[in-house]
Design a protein around this motif. Sequence first.
Motif, mmCIF file in Angstrom:
data_model
loop_
_atom_site.group_PDB
_atom_site.id
_atom_site.type_symbol
_atom_site.label_atom_id
_atom_site.label_comp_id
_atom_site.label_asym_id
_atom_site.label_seq_id
_atom_site.Cartn_x
_atom_site.Cartn_y
_atom_site.Cartn_z
ATOM 1 N N TYR A 203 0.811 -1.218 0.000
ATOM 2 C CA TYR A 203 0.000 0.000 0.000
ATOM 3 C C TYR A 203 0.843 1.266 0.000
ATOM 4 O O TYR A 203 0.404 2.305 -0.483
ATOM 5 C CB TYR A 203 -0.934 0.000 1.219
ATOM 6 N N ARG A 204 2.043 1.200 0.527
ATOM 7 C CA ARG A 204 2.869 2.407 0.591
ATOM 8 C C ARG A 204 3.459 2.774 -0.769
ATOM 9 O O ARG A 204 3.771 3.933 -1.015
ATOM 10 C CB ARG A 204 3.965 2.239 1.640
ATOM 11 N N SER A 205 3.634 1.806 -1.637
ATOM 12 C CA SER A 205 4.145 2.112 -2.972
ATOM 13 C C SER A 205 3.007 2.390 -3.952
ATOM 14 O O SER A 205 3.219 3.015 -4.984
ATOM 15 C CB SER A 205 4.998 0.951 -3.497
ATOM 16 N N ARG A 206 1.809 1.919 -3.636
ATOM 17 C CA ARG A 206 0.661 2.119 -4.511
ATOM 18 C C ARG A 206 -0.548 2.394 -3.610
ATOM 19 O O ARG A 206 -1.355 1.524 -3.321
ATOM 20 C CB ARG A 206 0.439 0.878 -5.373
ATOM 21 N N ARG A 207 -0.648 3.644 -3.164
ATOM 22 C CA ARG A 207 -1.647 3.986 -2.151
ATOM 23 C C ARG A 207 -3.041 4.096 -2.755
ATOM 24 O O ARG A 207 -3.268 4.858 -3.692
ATOM 25 C CB ARG A 207 -1.280 5.309 -1.477
ATOM 26 N N PRO A 208 -4.023 3.350 -2.218
ATOM 27 C CA PRO A 208 -5.404 3.466 -2.705
ATOM 28 C C PRO A 208 -5.958 4.857 -2.425
ATOM 29 O O PRO A 208 -5.569 5.520 -1.456
ATOM 30 C CB PRO A 208 -6.155 2.407 -1.893
ATOM 31 N N ALA A 209 -6.855 5.308 -3.284
ATOM 32 C CA ALA A 209 -7.464 6.628 -3.105
ATOM 33 C C ALA A 209 -8.515 6.588 -1.993
ATOM 34 O O ALA A 209 -9.219 5.596 -1.811
ATOM 35 C CB ALA A 209 -8.117 7.078 -4.408
ATOM 36 N N MET A 210 -8.599 7.704 -1.252
ATOM 37 C CA MET A 210 -9.638 7.875 -0.241
ATOM 38 C C MET A 210 -10.300 9.228 -0.471
ATOM 39 O O MET A 210 -9.652 10.181 -0.915
ATOM 40 C CB MET A 210 -9.056 7.786 1.165
ATOM 41 N N THR A 211 -11.575 9.314 -0.168
ATOM 42 C CA THR A 211 -12.337 10.542 -0.372
ATOM 43 C C THR A 211 -12.612 11.208 0.968
ATOM 44 O O THR A 211 -13.065 10.548 1.907
ATOM 45 C CB THR A 211 -13.675 10.253 -1.081
ATOM 46 N N PHE A 212 -12.296 12.519 1.025
ATOM 47 C CA PHE A 212 -12.548 13.298 2.237
ATOM 48 C C PHE A 212 -13.615 14.349 1.947
ATOM 49 O O PHE A 212 -13.492 15.128 1.011
ATOM 50 C CB PHE A 212 -11.265 13.990 2.707
ATOM 51 N N ASP A 213 -14.667 14.365 2.733
ATOM 52 C CA ASP A 213 -15.743 15.361 2.615
ATOM 53 C C ASP A 213 -16.263 15.634 4.015
ATOM 54 O O ASP A 213 -17.224 15.015 4.467
ATOM 55 C CB ASP A 213 -16.849 14.843 1.698
ATOM 56 N N SER A 214 -15.567 16.546 4.706
ATOM 57 C CA SER A 214 -15.845 16.807 6.128
ATOM 58 C C SER A 214 -15.640 15.547 6.961
ATOM 59 O O SER A 214 -16.243 15.378 8.017
ATOM 60 C CB SER A 214 -17.276 17.337 6.309
ATOM 61 N N GLY A 215 -14.812 14.679 6.466
ATOM 62 C CA GLY A 215 -14.541 13.397 7.096
ATOM 63 C C GLY A 215 -14.282 12.375 6.009
ATOM 64 O O GLY A 215 -14.573 12.605 4.835
ATOM 65 N N TRP A 216 -13.733 11.218 6.383
ATOM 66 C CA TRP A 216 -13.451 10.193 5.381
ATOM 67 C C TRP A 216 -14.745 9.500 4.998
ATOM 68 O O TRP A 216 -15.437 8.940 5.844
ATOM 69 C CB TRP A 216 -12.435 9.188 5.910
ATOM 70 N N THR A 217 -15.065 9.536 3.703
ATOM 71 C CA THR A 217 -16.352 9.006 3.238
ATOM 72 C C THR A 217 -16.223 7.784 2.336
ATOM 73 O O THR A 217 -17.203 7.067 2.144
ATOM 74 C CB THR A 217 -17.131 10.086 2.472
#
Length: 311
Positions: free
Chosen positions: A71-85
């Motif tokens: 995961y550190r070499s290919r980090r998955p995307a995360m969505t932030f919208d007033s918090g992790w969504t």
Amino acid sequence: MLDPRDIYDVDADVAERVDAAAVRGAGPVLVHAVRGFVDAGHAGQVAVDHLVGAGPSERLVTFDVDQLVDYRSRRPAMTFDSGWTHYDAPELVVDLLADAHGVPYLLLHGVEPDTQWERWVAAVQQVVERFEVPLVVGMHGIPMGVPHTRPVSVTAHATRDDLVIDHTSFFGTVQVPGSASALLELRLGESGHDAMGFAVHVPHYLAQAPFPAAGLAGLRHVERATGLDLGLAALEPAAADVLHEVDRQVEGSSDVAAVVQALEEQYDAFTRSVGRTSLLAQASDLPTADEIGAELEQFLAEQSEGGDATG
């Protein structure tokens, strides 16, 4: 090597349907295109998106990506919208699909393993043997010094020469960075299983953007190798649209048009001298592939400042 059985799960209900569909001991073919290695023009991903979107699918095998992905070499995307969504969790799976005539086949897709390649290959081989898969076929795109104005060609490879006897060899002996998919083909062949693959030649000036014509060409070869009907007419409009847009942009610059013409001359020279060990025929008066690529990439980048260069 750790036990391969501990890195994947098989859905028992779907497995029963695969077994029921087997005819006289012959199971479904397995097509594969995993993300992470070179995939110029997103050829493999275009193919996967088409196949998955063509009709219903069922999840047969799920690999434990926590054991296979760095995961550190290919980090998955995360969505932030007033918090992790949302967390875009990586997947590596085998789905059960059917072609246009209802013939079942398997599709291995998702992220390429970062670690434990031999263990993963052994796990896939167990799946191949468990479901009596008669043929494993992979595809991806590679950047080449070819023009977009000529038919898309491929380099075919297989565990037995007669599987690719009708294909022209564009290379002699070369050494390239390895991939999990290539290792899979090698190990399957060593174990007596039929496997083959198609590396689709994508113009290097279009390698970074989706090039549907490459996915379409690769899947046409998959169809011929497997006998499946993959409903490829649905991909033709997108392929034509992108080619039309590239033509439009190239026509807007006489310098770039001249470069494309040079590539055409190299391509045509090669087709007249099949048997060379390089796709590019000897032509000292023509620009090098790097020079052509740099000039075209600069032009297309300038054109795409106001939007996608390939539409």
